[in-house]
Design a protein around this motif. Sequence first.
Motif, mmCIF file in Angstrom:
data_model
loop_
_atom_site.group_PDB
_atom_site.id
_atom_site.type_symbol
_atom_site.label_atom_id
_atom_site.label_comp_id
_atom_site.label_asym_id
_atom_site.label_seq_id
_atom_site.Cartn_x
_atom_site.Cartn_y
_atom_site.Cartn_z
ATOM 1 N N ILE A 217 28.971 10.286 73.929
ATOM 2 C CA ILE A 217 29.585 10.272 72.596
ATOM 3 C C ILE A 217 28.587 9.782 71.556
ATOM 4 C CG2 ILE A 217 31.352 9.153 71.179
ATOM 5 C CD1 ILE A 217 33.159 9.197 73.659
ATOM 6 N N LYS A 218 27.878 8.702 71.882
ATOM 7 C CA LYS A 218 26.896 8.170 70.947
ATOM 8 C C LYS A 218 25.741 9.148 70.745
ATOM 9 C CE LYS A 218 27.799 3.253 71.717
ATOM 10 N NZ LYS A 218 27.221 1.963 72.156
ATOM 11 N N ALA A 219 25.348 9.836 71.836
ATOM 12 C CA ALA A 219 24.258 10.804 71.726
ATOM 13 C C ALA A 219 24.641 11.959 70.806
ATOM 14 C CB ALA A 219 23.878 11.328 73.113
ATOM 15 N N ILE A 220 25.865 12.460 70.969
ATOM 16 C CA ILE A 220 26.339 13.552 70.114
ATOM 17 C C ILE A 220 26.406 13.085 68.665
ATOM 18 C CG2 ILE A 220 28.305 15.038 69.593
ATOM 19 C CD1 ILE A 220 28.859 15.194 72.586
ATOM 20 N N ASP A 221 26.891 11.850 68.459
ATOM 21 C CA ASP A 221 26.957 11.301 67.110
ATOM 22 C C ASP A 221 25.560 11.209 66.498
ATOM 23 O OD1 ASP A 221 28.290 10.094 64.877
ATOM 24 O OD2 ASP A 221 27.522 8.164 65.549
ATOM 25 N N TYR A 222 24.596 10.809 67.328
ATOM 26 C CA TYR A 222 23.203 10.721 66.859
ATOM 27 C C TYR A 222 22.710 12.090 66.395
ATOM 28 C CZ TYR A 222 18.126 10.010 67.055
ATOM 29 O OH TYR A 222 16.802 9.947 66.749
ATOM 30 N N LEU A 223 23.001 13.134 67.187
ATOM 31 C CA LEU A 223 22.550 14.483 66.841
ATOM 32 C C LEU A 223 23.237 14.992 65.582
ATOM 33 C CD1 LEU A 223 22.478 16.105 70.401
ATOM 34 C CD2 LEU A 223 20.532 15.293 69.069
ATOM 35 N N ILE A 224 24.524 14.683 65.449
ATOM 36 C CA ILE A 224 25.264 15.122 64.264
ATOM 37 C C ILE A 224 24.686 14.469 63.015
ATOM 38 C CG2 ILE A 224 27.497 15.022 63.097
ATOM 39 C CD1 ILE A 224 28.801 15.281 65.865
ATOM 40 N N LYS A 225 24.451 13.161 63.093
ATOM 41 C CA LYS A 225 23.911 12.447 61.946
ATOM 42 C C LYS A 225 22.484 12.892 61.615
ATOM 43 C CE LYS A 225 26.793 8.336 62.500
ATOM 44 N NZ LYS A 225 26.820 6.887 62.850
ATOM 45 N N SER A 226 21.784 13.427 62.634
ATOM 46 C CA SER A 226 20.416 13.922 62.428
ATOM 47 C C SER A 226 20.398 15.387 62.009
ATOM 48 C CB SER A 226 19.595 13.739 63.707
ATOM 49 O OG SER A 226 19.550 12.386 64.099
ATOM 50 N N ASN A 227 21.582 15.966 61.787
ATOM 51 C CA ASN A 227 21.723 17.374 61.372
ATOM 52 C C ASN A 227 21.098 18.334 62.386
ATOM 53 O OD1 ASN A 227 22.994 16.734 58.869
ATOM 54 N ND2 ASN A 227 20.983 16.217 58.017
ATOM 55 N N LEU A 228 21.230 17.999 63.683
ATOM 56 C CA LEU A 228 20.646 18.839 64.725
ATOM 57 C C LEU A 228 21.677 19.747 65.393
ATOM 58 C CD1 LEU A 228 18.234 16.254 66.385
ATOM 59 C CD2 LEU A 228 17.633 18.169 64.891
ATOM 60 N N ILE A 229 22.944 19.553 65.079
ATOM 61 C CA ILE A 229 23.983 20.405 65.673
ATOM 62 C C ILE A 229 24.463 21.445 64.682
ATOM 63 C CG2 ILE A 229 26.325 20.439 66.599
ATOM 64 C CD1 ILE A 229 25.784 17.872 68.005
#
Length: 360
Positions: free
Chosen positions: A71-83
């Motif tokens: 969950i934290k990893a996905i949140d990290y990617l979302i906040k990094s505009n990678l998804i």
Amino acid sequence: MKRAMIMILALMCMINVGCMALDLDNEQEQTEKDFEEINQVNNIVESPKYHVTIEDSQEAQKHLDSEEGIIKAIDYLIKSNLIEDLDIIYKGIDDFNNDGIKEIIIATGYNSDDIYSRSIQHVYVLNNKYEKVDTFNEIEGDTGYGFCDIKIIDLENNDNKYLYIGLTNSISMLGFQIYEFNGEEFELFETSASPVGVGEDKLVDDNNDGKIDGYIQKRWSYDVAYSTTRIYKLSELGVFNLEEVNITLPDYPTEAMDVFLQYVKLNGIMLSYDVHIPEVEQRINELCEDTDKHNFGGLAYAIMVNETYGDTYEINYEIEENVDDTDIIVSYKDEIENVEKKYHIYLYKKKEKWKIRSIK
């Protein structure tokens, strides 16, 4: 005096209780704030836009801390505009090299139930500190094929975990790559994919212990002449070795020219393998009585391409055919050796079958 002291002590107790209550209110407020942040991440993961449609790894299903890590990893990617607007096709977590640190795998792209239509655009690898993001989707340029599948696998006689990436050309080819984690990044361990875009390769677990011990390649295009199955086995040294080749041969040719063509192609097949192929060896002996070994160079490949795509390569045939014997002269330019070559083939009929007597 005594009454004054009692009043002072009472007042101090009231102040302490008030402070404790204030601390509890602050702690509750912080806890509610933490839960709100976690729920926001959970809502992101559970929303239709970011819904994971492929089964999670067993590790993520068994351990709550692993699920929180994802969950934290996905949140990290979302906040990094990678998804962005891509689907999350896969999420998994495991300790790939048994160093006590778990790696998190998140794959994004365009999902589909049809594996030929599924397209994985990015594969992100994060460690359990959620500080480093490493993508290796660019290496698909090594094969020219796109990613269509992903999962964590075990190999026989090995305690480490490996990453399986499925490959496809979206039409007629399914292959794969296996990656090994070296502590810093994922390195290519094994590749199996048809070079001509036609074939199907799959992993094998012969003893059904949940660990991969080999894989099978199926080929049926001009690169193999005849439908071919190759069987690879994982050795104790951790290397995949070719153990067996099975080829589906057509009926024995009825025409003299076809006898020569089949003989050339089968010779090319035998020269390309270090393993015995009994059915091919037997057919070669039936087609030709000349015991000398012949290497036709690039002629076999040129014949196979011409049979599939027409006269791509210029091959000249001079045929003099009689009732019981036939002479064939073949000349062409071998593009592999860059030289002009000529062969003189003598055939005769024996028990209603054409056979090669000699090749000069």
